[in-house]
Structures are given as structure tokens and as C-alpha cells.
Enzyme design. Structure first.
Site, PDB file in Angstrom:
ATOM      1  N   CYS A   1      44.339  34.299  44.368  1.00  0.00           N
ATOM      2  CA  CYS A   1      45.141  34.144  43.328  1.00  0.00           C
ATOM      3  C   CYS A   1      44.571  33.524  42.017  1.00  0.00           C
ATOM      4  O   CYS A   1      44.289  32.537  42.415  1.00  0.00           O
ATOM      5  CB  CYS A   1      46.492  33.780  43.946  1.00  0.00           C
TER       6      CYS A   1
ATOM      7  N   CYS B   1      44.520  38.391  36.926  1.00  0.00           N
ATOM      8  CA  CYS B   1      45.908  38.309  37.945  1.00  0.00           C
ATOM      9  C   CYS B   1      45.624  39.278  38.904  1.00  0.00           C
ATOM     10  O   CYS B   1      45.268  40.463  38.738  1.00  0.00           O
ATOM     11  CB  CYS B   1      47.141  38.322  37.377  1.00  0.00           C
TER      12      CYS B   1
END
Lengths: 237, 237
Positions: A43, A157
């Protein structure tokens, strides 16, 4: 391979560094108790703000983030060092990409743009079409024109590669898109070289902190090789 | 008045009933420990799926949800009983609006439409303009045309009143918009009638589970009477 998705508390991109760090360290503790020998923080937001805290908590565990890999990819792919990073608010605020790219390429000009709606679009499966195009223009429309136009776009992302066709169209044919996933996987292979394989060989165990059936359907769609609804375990973090 | 915003774990609208119930009961426990004498569950998703669990856990506490109030408003405002509810995935899946409206108005035709992107738009402060218009058309475009056209639109998520001007434009001048907040406040006043005021009079205490400064700025924008950055306490739930 253990994959833990903190579905209950996502998205991380809008939360404070303090809360992201708290959740990410909890997730790492959960996985370390399961006996992992290396950890990928898959992440960008958690990689940007919580990597040091995790490494400090587990000094003997190899810990890899996706930001370093993305920065590596961008430093290599960019022709003239004009790098645009599309990311979450948390990742941009941390300036982790600016620092990681500066270490690899002197004089690079990095512009990190928070694109929070991309997360909601990807979560909803709305990954292409006129709404995606107008949201992409809203965030990035001015960055690929003129003499300062970006020559490289980092998908900063984990959700954003799902929007890659629309983003590539907006950026134009001369702009390279950088996806952090492959670079991270190569980095991990290098870090684990020479280490013993687990007894009984590899395997994949999926764990979600909420709605395992919904998570299983999403994984099945993204990775058809795993079947339409792979087994997913529920964990309360 | 104590206001608790579970900023760290929002949005609730995409989570499973099990997780929403777990988080909502935790939040209620936190507030009950602070000595509240009534609880408003000021979130449609939590009202739709967790109200019974909270009432069961605190049988002597008056507990009010916003869904009942919204259903009340819709049953009264709708001319012909063709009611459209814009809500989260969790609220729609629960069918709480369908049940609550059916109890108040026989033969009403309720269509509950999940509009998850509205939450992200409101969170980002992107509350009007072409992107909002196209997202609104994407979700609701077909529901206010023809013989089955809705005559009433319930803003079935606490975020959605921020988008009211755009939604009113889409629905057209003959459609009544229902906001749950005022109906809930009136309901609360009736429930508390005759009860003693707190010693020292009223007051407002704001509590957030993440990023209190950011929360304070948002509250200051929405309620200018509280000043630009009212005091907000941080609580870890």
C-alpha cells in the site's frame, strides 16, 4: 504467501500518519505471528508513512515498501526527469516519493498530485468511461501540456493501475506509466535469494478484515487463475 | 451535546453489517461511558444495520436513528408514493428504508440506489460542477423521467445534503428532497421533553477518532458559528 487486506479500515489514503501507522503496525504484528519471513507493505500510503515504524518494531524482518520500487521505476523510465506521481493525500503529504526519487536521480522535478476519487472509482469498478476521463482531467489535465509537461506518470496507489488505460490516454503516447507492483516483486525476489523455501512448497492464503465473500469475488475477478471465488479467511484487527 | 466522528474508520457505507455493527456498538459504548442520556445514530448505514444491536446492548437508553426520520419525511413529502432513496451500498442492501416507508405508507414504491461515489465527492469538497452532475446522472439519471418518475428524493446518507443543489437540478422542480437531519432533531426533542437539562446548561464537545485538526477545519467550514477551528478531542476506538 499470506495476503492480508485491511478491507474493514480502508481507505488508508485519507487518514493521518498516526492512524495509518497504528493500523499498519497492527497488520504487521498479525502477519509476524503467522510466521512470515519477509513483509511487503503493498500500500503506497502505508509505505510512505509507516515503513520506518514497522522496521523498528521488527528489526530482523526484511520489510519492503512499494514507494521505493515506484521511485526506482520512475527514475529509470523518465526521459527528462519531469515526473508526475498520482497518489493519495497521505502519500503526497508525506513527500516520500519526492525524497525517494531525489536519492536516485538528481535534478528530477517531481509533482505529487492527490487523486482521492480514483480510489472510490476503482473500488466501485468504474475504471473507464466519461466519468473516469473527467475526474482524470480534473486532477491531471494541466500536467501533460507545455514545456513543463510530465514525461512519466507513477501510479502511486495500488488502486490506480486499474485506471491505467484512461490515464494513459490522458497523459498521451510519449508518457511512460510506472506501476510499482512488478518492481516490488523483483526487489523481493532479490531479497529472498538463497533463503529456504517453506516446507511443503508455496501456496497462497488470503485474509480479509471484513466481508470475505465480497473480497473473494473481487480477487476472483482480478486474478481469474485463482477461480471465481477463492477461499478467504476473516480476521478481526 | 457530545459529537463523535469515527473519522478513522469511515466510510461505513461499504462495510459489512457485521463490521458496521461492531464499530457502532463500540462508539455507543464510548459515549455511554461519558454519561449520555440519549443517543442519535447520525449515520444512515449504522442506523440501517446496527440500531437493534445498540438498543439491545443499552436497553434503558433512548436510541434514535436517521432512517426512521428520513422514512417519515418521505412518507409525508411524496405526492404519489414514488420514492427514490439515494444511499450507501450498506443501507440499500439492508432494505431498511423500504421497510420503514412501508410501515408509514401503504403501496409506496421505493427505489433505493447505492451512490458510493457521492461520499467520496462530498469528502473531497467537490460538491457541485460538471463531475458531480455526471456522477449524479450515472446513478439517478433514469429515475426522474417517464410515468414511473420519482416524486421524492431521500438524501439517505449524511454526506448527501452537501450535494443537494446538484441533485435538485437533476431531479427537477417537481421533486421534493428529504433531508433526515431536521426530522431527527424534532424526534429527539420530543423524546427528551420533560427531561432535566444537564447541570451547568448545554454545550458542545467534539470528538474525532482521527486527525482532529482536519476534522476541526471541516466542522468550522460547515458551521461557521463555531469559529474557524473549534476544539476537537482525539479518541482511539
Amino acid at each position: 504467501m499470506l495476503y492480508l487486506g485491511d478491507v474493514a479500515r480502508q481507505p488508508y489514503g485519507t487518514k493521518s500518519p498516526r492512524t495509518v501507522t497504528r493500523y499498519a503496525v497492527q497488520a504487521a504484528e498479525f502477519l509476524v505471528e503467522k510466521g512470515i519471513k519477509a513483509l511487503v507493505v503493498a500500500c503506497n500510503t502505508a509505505s510512505a508513512v509507516a515503513l520506518d515504524a514497522i522496521a523498528e518494531r521488527f528489526p530482523h524482518l526484511p520489510v519492503l515498501g512499494v514507494v521505493e520500487a515506484g521511485a526506482d521505476g520512475a527514475a529509470k523510465a523518465s526521459a527528462d526527469g519531469r515526473i508526475v506521481v498520482a497518489a493519495t493525500e497521505g502519500t503526497c503529504r508525506s513527500q516520500a516519493y519526492e525524497r525517494a526519487i531525489a536519492r536516485r536521480r538528481e535534478g528530477a522535478r517531481v509533482r505529487c498530485v492527490p487523486c482521492p476519487l480514483f480510489v472510490a472509482l476503482a473500488e466501485e469498478g468504474l475504471t473507464d468511461g466519461p466519468i473516469v476521463d473527467s475526474v482524470a482531467r480534473h486532477y491531471l489535465g494541466s500536467l501533460f501540456d507545455g514545456s513543463e509537461a510530465g514525461d512519466c506518470l507513477v501510479l502511486g496507489c495500488t488502486h490506480f493501475p486499474l485506471l491505467a488505460p484512461a490515464l494513459a490516454r490522458l497523459a498521451g503516447p510519449d508518457v511512460t506509466l510506472v506501476d510499482c507492483a512488478e518492481a516490488t516483486a523483483s526487489m523481493l525476489v532479490r531479497r529472498l535469494a538463497g533463503r529456504e523455501a517453506p516446507p511443503g512448497g508455496g501456496g497462497l492464503q488470503l485474509i480479509s478484515t471484513d466481508a470475505p465473500e465480497r473480497f473473494a469475488r473481487m480477487v476472483g475477478k482480478l486474478f481469474p487463475a485463482l477461480g471465481p471465488a477463492p477461499e478467504v479467511e476473516l480476521a478481526d484487527l
